[in-house]
Design a protein around this motif. Structure first.
Motif, short mmCIF file in Angstrom:
data_model
loop_
_atom_site.label_atom_id
_atom_site.label_comp_id
_atom_site.label_asym_id
_atom_site.label_seq_id
_atom_site.Cartn_x
_atom_site.Cartn_y
_atom_site.Cartn_z
N TYR A 98 48.61 68.95 20.61
CA TYR A 98 49.36 69.61 21.67
C TYR A 98 50.66 70.13 21.07
CZ TYR A 98 52.11 69.84 26.02
OH TYR A 98 52.91 70.23 27.06
N GLY A 99 50.92 71.43 21.22
CA GLY A 99 52.13 71.97 20.62
C GLY A 99 52.32 73.44 20.92
N ASP A 100 53.15 74.09 20.10
CA ASP A 100 53.51 75.50 20.30
C ASP A 100 53.08 76.33 19.10
OD1 ASP A 100 54.75 74.69 22.65
OD2 ASP A 100 56.72 74.51 21.70
N ILE A 101 52.57 77.53 19.40
CA ILE A 101 52.23 78.50 18.36
C ILE A 101 53.33 79.54 18.31
CG2 ILE A 101 50.55 80.20 17.55
CD1 ILE A 101 48.44 78.69 19.19
N GLU A 102 53.83 79.83 17.13
CA GLU A 102 54.89 80.81 16.96
C GLU A 102 54.49 81.81 15.88
OE1 GLU A 102 58.00 78.07 15.94
OE2 GLU A 102 58.78 78.03 17.99
N VAL A 103 54.82 83.07 16.12
CA VAL A 103 54.52 84.13 15.15
C VAL A 103 55.84 84.79 14.75
CG1 VAL A 103 53.27 86.27 14.72
CG2 VAL A 103 52.25 84.51 16.20
N PHE A 104 56.07 84.86 13.43
CA PHE A 104 57.32 85.41 12.91
C PHE A 104 57.03 86.64 12.04
CE2 PHE A 104 58.11 80.96 13.67
CZ PHE A 104 59.38 80.92 14.22
N ASP A 105 57.97 87.56 12.01
CA ASP A 105 57.96 88.63 11.02
C ASP A 105 58.37 87.99 9.70
OD1 ASP A 105 59.11 90.73 9.27
OD2 ASP A 105 58.62 92.04 10.95
N ALA A 106 57.51 88.06 8.68
CA ALA A 106 57.77 87.37 7.42
C ALA A 106 59.00 87.91 6.71
CB ALA A 106 56.54 87.47 6.51
N LYS A 107 59.31 89.18 6.91
CA LYS A 107 60.44 89.79 6.21
C LYS A 107 61.77 89.44 6.85
CE LYS A 107 62.04 94.26 4.43
NZ LYS A 107 61.74 95.72 4.34
N SER A 108 61.84 89.56 8.18
CA SER A 108 63.11 89.34 8.88
C SER A 108 63.24 87.94 9.47
CB SER A 108 63.26 90.35 10.02
OG SER A 108 62.25 90.14 11.01
N ASP A 109 62.13 87.18 9.47
CA ASP A 109 62.08 85.84 10.08
C ASP A 109 62.33 85.91 11.59
OD1 ASP A 109 61.49 83.14 9.68
OD2 ASP A 109 63.60 82.59 9.72
N GLU A 110 62.08 87.05 12.20
CA GLU A 110 62.26 87.21 13.65
C GLU A 110 61.03 86.68 14.40
OE1 GLU A 110 62.64 90.80 17.01
OE2 GLU A 110 62.44 91.26 14.86
N LEU A 111 61.28 85.92 15.44
CA LEU A 111 60.19 85.43 16.29
C LEU A 111 59.68 86.60 17.13
CD1 LEU A 111 58.54 83.00 17.41
CD2 LEU A 111 60.31 82.78 19.17
N ILE A 112 58.41 86.94 16.97
CA ILE A 112 57.88 88.12 17.68
C ILE A 112 56.81 87.74 18.71
CG2 ILE A 112 58.42 89.71 15.81
CD1 ILE A 112 55.48 89.57 14.98
N GLY A 113 56.52 86.45 18.85
CA GLY A 113 55.55 86.03 19.86
C GLY A 113 55.34 84.53 19.81
N SER A 114 54.99 83.95 20.96
CA SER A 114 54.75 82.51 20.99
C SER A 114 53.81 82.16 22.14
CB SER A 114 56.06 81.73 21.13
OG SER A 114 56.67 82.00 22.39
N SER A 115 53.15 81.03 21.99
CA SER A 115 52.29 80.47 23.04
C SER A 115 52.65 79.00 23.17
CB SER A 115 50.81 80.64 22.68
OG SER A 115 49.98 80.09 23.68
N LYS A 116 53.19 78.63 24.32
CA LYS A 116 53.66 77.27 24.53
C LYS A 116 52.54 76.38 25.08
CE LYS A 116 57.89 78.38 23.39
NZ LYS A 116 58.52 77.88 22.14
N ASN A 117 52.69 75.09 24.82
CA ASN A 117 51.80 74.06 25.39
C ASN A 117 50.33 74.30 25.06
OD1 ASN A 117 54.15 73.02 26.58
ND2 ASN A 117 53.87 74.30 28.41
N ALA A 118 50.06 74.65 23.83
CA ALA A 118 48.67 74.84 23.38
C ALA A 118 48.03 73.47 23.18
CB ALA A 118 48.64 75.64 22.08
N ALA A 119 46.89 73.25 23.83
CA ALA A 119 46.22 71.95 23.75
C ALA A 119 44.82 72.10 23.19
CB ALA A 119 46.15 71.31 25.14
N ILE A 120 44.47 71.22 22.25
CA ILE A 120 43.12 71.16 21.69
C ILE A 120 42.63 69.73 21.88
CG2 ILE A 120 41.67 71.71 19.71
CD1 ILE A 120 44.19 73.06 18.49
N TYR A 121 41.76 69.52 22.85
CA TYR A 121 41.33 68.17 23.20
C TYR A 121 40.23 67.69 22.26
CZ TYR A 121 44.14 68.70 27.41
OH TYR A 121 45.19 68.88 28.28
N THR A 122 39.94 66.40 22.34
CA THR A 122 39.03 65.77 21.38
C THR A 122 37.59 66.26 21.50
OG1 THR A 122 38.84 63.91 22.93
CG2 THR A 122 40.39 63.67 21.11
N GLU A 123 37.22 66.87 22.62
CA GLU A 123 35.87 67.41 22.74
C GLU A 123 35.71 68.74 22.00
OE1 GLU A 123 37.82 68.40 26.82
OE2 GLU A 123 37.94 66.84 25.29
N MET A 124 36.82 69.25 21.43
CA MET A 124 36.77 70.53 20.75
C MET A 124 37.18 70.38 19.28
SD MET A 124 38.48 73.02 23.62
CE MET A 124 37.58 74.45 23.01
#
Length: 264
Positions: free
Chosen positions: A197-223
């Motif tokens: 359970y956590g957050d996915i973040e996407v950054f521009d590798a050159k500027s280190d700018e956060l350009i997108g995120s997905s909060k509360n991503a869950a991967i349960y044990t059945e998956m």
């Protein structure tokens, strides 16, 4: 003189959600263990403009690859909390802006096996006591149609027995364009004894700018893996270097941070 007949037809719509404008429920996720944290208190507040009644119960379900949930039989599930969980009250009526608390306690057997257990506590709006009325008019027969949406909120209750670990990696990614809005589809693979359970973040590798995120991503044990769509703030040109980062919740045992550099 004829009797005016009022026929009330109610259409019930179940909405599964963690938050809704008409009912505020906190917390939206509960994580327990079999040593110290064995109980939780839920706060409910009726945010609608009318009195509402809610039935409270436990159910078990599993997450499907499509992102939808499938209800499963609690008696046959090997990871259900239902048989050793108590909660009170089981039905409440709340006037507008009125709040109440629901207490939940887990009492696992002494010989419980190491592993992760999960059930859902459900707050299900149910109809108030029906009312009827009769009026007499000349040569009148009327049909009244009422459409009512009944709220259904399911909160995951997770108990972990033992020091459970998971192995994670970013397995795949692809870019998609939906109605002019770019999304990065990120697939995270999971193995081990516990869910993630956590957050996915996407950054521009050159500027280190956060350009997108997905909060509360869950991967349960059945998956063993799950794909998440991360909406990007700006349209990314081909050849751009990005960094995908997945940061687990720090409440987990040995939380991990994984990252991968990609080129679109």
């Amino acid at each position: 003189m004829k009797l005016k007949i009022i026929l009330l037809i109610t259409i019930v719509i179940n909405l599964t959600s963690f938050a809704h404008a008409n009912l505020l429920v906190t917390p939206t996720r509960v994580e327990l263990d079999n040593k110290r944290d064995k109980s939780a208190v839920f706060s409910l507040v009726n945010k609608s403009n009318q009195t509402s009644r809610y039935e409270i119960y436990l159910e078990d379900k599993q997450l499907l690859p499509s992102g939808e949930f499938e209800i499963i039989d609690s008696e046959t599930s090997t990871t259900s909390l239902a048989s050793f969980t108590r909660y009170s009250p089981r039905r409440v009526s709340l006037t507008p802006e009125q709040g109440t608390r629901v207490r939940l306690a887990v009492r696992p057997p002494k010989d419980i096996k190491q592993g992760e257990y999960r059930s859902y506590i459900v707050f299900h709006q149910i109809p108030l006591a029906p009312t009827s009325s009769e009026q007499t008019t000349d040569k009148t027969v009327s049909l009244s149609l009422s459409v009512t949406a009944y709220l259904r909120i399911a909160i995951p209750v997770i108990m972990r027995v033992g020091e459970l670990t998971a192995q994670l990696n970013i397995a795949n990614h692809q870019i998609s364009d939906i109605e002019g809005q770019q999304q990065l589809i990120v697939s995270i693979a999971r193995q081990g004894e516990r869910s993630s359970y956590g957050d996915i973040e996407v950054f521009d590798a050159k500027s280190d700018e956060l350009i997108g995120s997905s909060k509360n991503a869950a991967i349960y044990t059945e998956m063993t893996h799950r794909a998440f769509a991360v909406t990007l703030n700006n349209k990314i040109k081909p050849g751009t270097d990005l960094v995908i980062k997945y940061v687990e919740n720090d409440g987990l045992f040995k939380p991990q941070t994984i990252e991968q550099k990609i080129t679109l």
